[in-house]
Design a protein around this motif. Structure first.
Motif, PDB file in Angstrom:
ATOM      1  N   ASP A   1      -6.001  -0.474  -4.398  1.00 47.77           N
ATOM      2  CA  ASP A   1      -5.412  -1.088  -3.212  1.00 47.77           C
ATOM      3  C   ASP A   1      -6.389  -2.099  -2.620  1.00 47.77           C
ATOM      4  O   ASP A   1      -7.322  -1.723  -1.929  1.00 47.77           O
ATOM      5  CB  ASP A   1      -5.066  -0.004  -2.184  1.00 47.77           C
ATOM      6  CG  ASP A   1      -4.226  -0.559  -1.053  1.00 47.77           C
ATOM      7  OD1 ASP A   1      -3.999  -1.784  -1.026  1.00 47.77           O
ATOM      8  OD2 ASP A   1      -3.802   0.240  -0.191  1.00 47.77           O
ATOM      9  N   GLU A   2      -6.183  -3.353  -2.917  1.00 48.79           N
ATOM     10  CA  GLU A   2      -7.067  -4.432  -2.459  1.00 48.79           C
ATOM     11  C   GLU A   2      -8.542  -4.058  -2.613  1.00 48.79           C
ATOM     12  O   GLU A   2      -9.300  -4.056  -1.637  1.00 48.79           O
ATOM     13  CB  GLU A   2      -6.769  -4.775  -0.995  1.00 48.79           C
ATOM     14  CG  GLU A   2      -5.329  -5.231  -0.793  1.00 48.79           C
ATOM     15  CD  GLU A   2      -5.112  -5.865   0.566  1.00 48.79           C
ATOM     16  OE1 GLU A   2      -6.026  -6.568   1.026  1.00 48.79           O
ATOM     17  OE2 GLU A   2      -4.043  -5.662   1.154  1.00 48.79           O
TER      18      GLU A   2
ATOM     19  N   SER B   1       0.838  -1.207   0.000  1.00 51.78           N
ATOM     20  CA  SER B   1       0.000   0.000   0.000  1.00 51.78           C
ATOM     21  C   SER B   1       0.868   1.250   0.000  1.00 51.78           C
ATOM     22  O   SER B   1       0.584   2.213  -0.722  1.00 51.78           O
ATOM     23  CB  SER B   1      -0.898   0.028   1.228  1.00 51.78           C
ATOM     24  OG  SER B   1      -1.744  -1.084   1.237  1.00 51.78           O
TER      25      SER B   1
ATOM     26  N   GLN C   1      -9.189   0.488  -0.483  1.00 55.22           N
ATOM     27  CA  GLN C   1      -9.558  -0.830   0.034  1.00 55.22           C
ATOM     28  C   GLN C   1     -11.025  -0.860   0.454  1.00 55.22           C
ATOM     29  O   GLN C   1     -11.765  -1.773   0.128  1.00 55.22           O
ATOM     30  CB  GLN C   1      -8.655  -1.134   1.227  1.00 55.22           C
ATOM     31  CG  GLN C   1      -8.759  -2.539   1.728  1.00 55.22           C
ATOM     32  CD  GLN C   1      -7.559  -2.898   2.606  1.00 55.22           C
ATOM     33  OE1 GLN C   1      -6.591  -2.151   2.696  1.00 55.22           O
ATOM     34  NE2 GLN C   1      -7.628  -4.043   3.245  1.00 55.22           N
TER      35      GLN C   1
HETATM   36 MG   LIG Z   1      -2.220  -2.707   2.339  1.00 53.80          MG
END
Ligand SMILES: [Mg+2]
Ligand SMILES: Nc1ncnc2c1ncn2[C@@H]1O[C@H](COP(=O)(O)OP(=O)(O)O)[C@@H](O)[C@H]1O
Lengths: 297, 281
Positions: B196-197, B66, B114
């Motif tokens: 990010d995810e 990240s 995320q």
């Molecule tokens: Mg992360």
């Protein structure tokens, strides 16, 4: 089941007893707080009703020595001075909060926070003296004006606005800040579109608390706004009467017809309480109307 | 051409896509180290991302994926005390050149987070337009409607929401919210999209929808996806970078970077093989 049944009976009795005691204590505390408040309201309303008539709102005390007359000049004075103090305090207070939360360098913001804390506890008469010192520098000795009163009161109101706005700004989720920043918003754009909308309830609460703090202030106004029996709608020149100062002077300088002066003082107190309510409602309403729409279609 | 000119987002002329389609949108990282305070979270990363394709970043938690991703759009430096050394180049221009404005960088490199984070006070429609308004760009009046429809169609949300565009963005399901966030990003016509995810908080059906979307986006944009899901990396990406971290307090490092197919079938480093076999992380 067996575990519950197996417990000694004493525990549950003691718990019930504690519960009872706590409930009674809470009610007692509530009554202790509520009784003086209710009694105060009842007294102000019953004694204030005597002079709650049209004349009270339409005439000043110009040329009045006995019964009759009113507080129109003081009512307008309080409205104008409070509005002016709010107009000064909100931009400065919100600006300070934005600086503290969004831009503050560690050392400078700690110093600023300290000053805000000190100002919160500032005795109002000191605020009055500070405003007096300022107006003497600008206008000259002996000058009195509604604006000077508003400046004195804003010294008391600014820290309240700073605190409640900063509190809300701090609560803006990092998620949303990053969403806006990641979309290519500049720092001011992030503050304007994500920060301030979130701080709006805090600003409104700050204005309501701040108005409550200043609207009954007497000492600083006595010092810098002075007192007069006539209506003066000009904030920048001349003495301006306000309701707290009016109450004080009615009480303090009673003429031959004492009851007339007493009644006017009580009615002015009732009107002052009503005014606080009105200002609170107005702040709420304005907060809703001023909903930032820059991002909306 | 000055740096400023090179990085200025193209004017939004029509329905949203005024970006320069002749540019490569090639992102290259050179000797990059990113730290929080004094401790580096990831160090000495050099890699060159393939333009207009999906690249996956994989590796155990805390290896700095990240952090690395957030250096690409200069979001890392928003964290107090965060620092970056080294270079990130977009089409040859160093994004960390002092003459480059980070706000301009973020306009060309969009990010999906995320946790879906639509603006809670805004409607679905206004969420799509939020980026444009935050950048104070102007749209033709009819342009807004066209853009909203085009972006929501691109993320496969149009049929689901076309009758309730005025509803708050947060009234949607998690998967729909994440697609709304992707629509919000592509509405400002970036060159690079960082994710990010993006599926880590979503159910399998929504995850499948987002994966399909990633593949589609990879045709037009340079896409970087951080993922914990190895199958996802294998399904959507052309290239994969594997990072790892020696232990707590150590900085993460790039271990291996190459074609996804090759890296998954025949990793060249033992650490990669161990990670892919599920022996750690
Ligand atoms: Mg992360
Ligand atoms: N805001 C922060 N402040 C300090 N340290 C951080 C912060 N964010 C992440 N870190 C640290 O940086 C390292 C890498 O974190 P991160 O980039 O989130 O890893 P990953 O995404 O691969 O799980 C971790 O050791 C983490 O504790």
């Amino acid at each position: 089941m067996t575990a519950l049944a197996g417990r000694p009976a004493g525990v549950s009795t003691r718990r019930r007893l504690t519960d009872h005691v706590a409930t009674v204590a809470a009610w007692a505390a509530f009554a202790a707080a509520a009784i003086p408040l209710v009694s105060l309201l009842v007294t102000v309303v019953t004694r204030g009703l005597a002079r709650l008539d049209m004349t009270f709102f339409t005439s000043s005390m110009r040329g009045i020595v006995g019964a009759g007359g009113g507080a129109a000049h003081a009512l307008w004075g309080t409205v104008l001075v409070t509005l002016a103090a709010t107009a000064i305090s909100v931009p400065i207070g919100v600006g300070t909060a934005v600086y503290l939360v969004e831009y503050g360098r560690p050392v400078l913001s700690r110093l600023l926070w300290f000053l805000v804390d000190v100002m919160t506890g500032l005795p109002s008469v000191v605020a009055g003296l500070a405003a007096y010192a300022l107006i003497v520098m600008v206008v000259g000795p002996g000058a009195r004006s509604g604006l000077a009163g508003a400046i004195a009161l804003s010294l008391l109101m600014i820290p309240v606005v700073v605190k409640s706005s900063a509190e809300m700004l701090r609560l803006v989720p990092t998620d949303l800040r990053e969403a806006a920043t990641g979309l290519g918003a500049s720092r001011p754009a992030v503050i304007a579109t994500v920060g301030l909308p979130a701080a709006r309830p805090g600003i409104v609460a700050g204005v309501m608390l701040g108005v409550g703090r200043i609207i009954g202030e007497t000492a600083p106004l006595l010092l810098v706004a002075g007192f007069t029996d006539s209506l003066n709608l000009n904030l920048t020149t001349g003495r301006m009467a306000t309701l707290p100062v009016y109450i004080y002077s009615q009480w303090q300088n009673k003429g031959a017809d004492q009851a007339a002066y007493d009644n006017r003082a009580w009615t002015a107190a009732l009107v002052l309480i009503g005014l606080v309510l009105l200002f609170s409602l107005a702040a709420r309403l304005l907060g809703r109307l001023l909903a930032p729409t820059s991002l909306k279609g | 051409m000055t740096f400023e000119l090179a990085l200025r987002a193209p004017e939004l002329t029509g329905a949203g896509h005024g970006r320069d389609d002749t540019a490569n949108h090639r992102l290259a990282v050179v000797g990059l180290t990113a730290s929080y305070g004094r401790s580096p979270a990831i160090t000495e990363v050099s890699l060159s991302l393939e333009s207009r394709s999906v690249t996956a970043f994989i590796g155990p938690s805390g290896c700095g994926k990240s952090t690395l991703l957030r250096t690409f759009n200069r979001l890392h430096e928003v964290t107090p005390g965060a620092r970056v050394t080294g270079a990130v180049r977009l089409d040859g221009i160093d994004l960390y050149d002092p003459r480059v404005d980070p706000v301009t960088v973020r306009r060309r490199i969009g990010m999906v987070f995320q946790r879906p984070n639509p603006f809670p006070t805004l409607s679905i429609r206004d969420n799509v337009l939020a980026g444009i308004r935050l950048q104070y760009r102007r749209l033709r009046p009819s342009g807004a409607d066209e853009l909203v429809e085009a972006m929501l169609t691109a993320v496969g949300l149009w049929d689901e929401v076309k009758d309730c565009l005025g509803r708050p963005g947060i009234s949607l399901s998690g998967g729909q919210q994440q697609r709304l966030c992707i629509a919000r990003v592509i509405a400002v016509a970036p060159d690079v999209i960082l994710m990010d995810e993006p599926c880590s908080s979503l159910d399998p059906v929504s995850t499948a929808a987002i994966e399909e979307l990633m593949v589609n986006l990879g045709r037009d944009y340079t896409v970087v996806v951080v993922t914990h899901n190895l199958q996802q990396a294998a399904r959507v990406s052309r290239k994969t970078a594997f990072f790892t971290v020696a232990g707590a307090g150590e900085p993460g490092r790039l271990v291996e970077y190459g074609d996804t197919a090759g890296l998954f079938s025949a990793p060249s480093k033992a650490q990669t093989a161990d990670y892919l076999a599920g022996r750690f992380g």
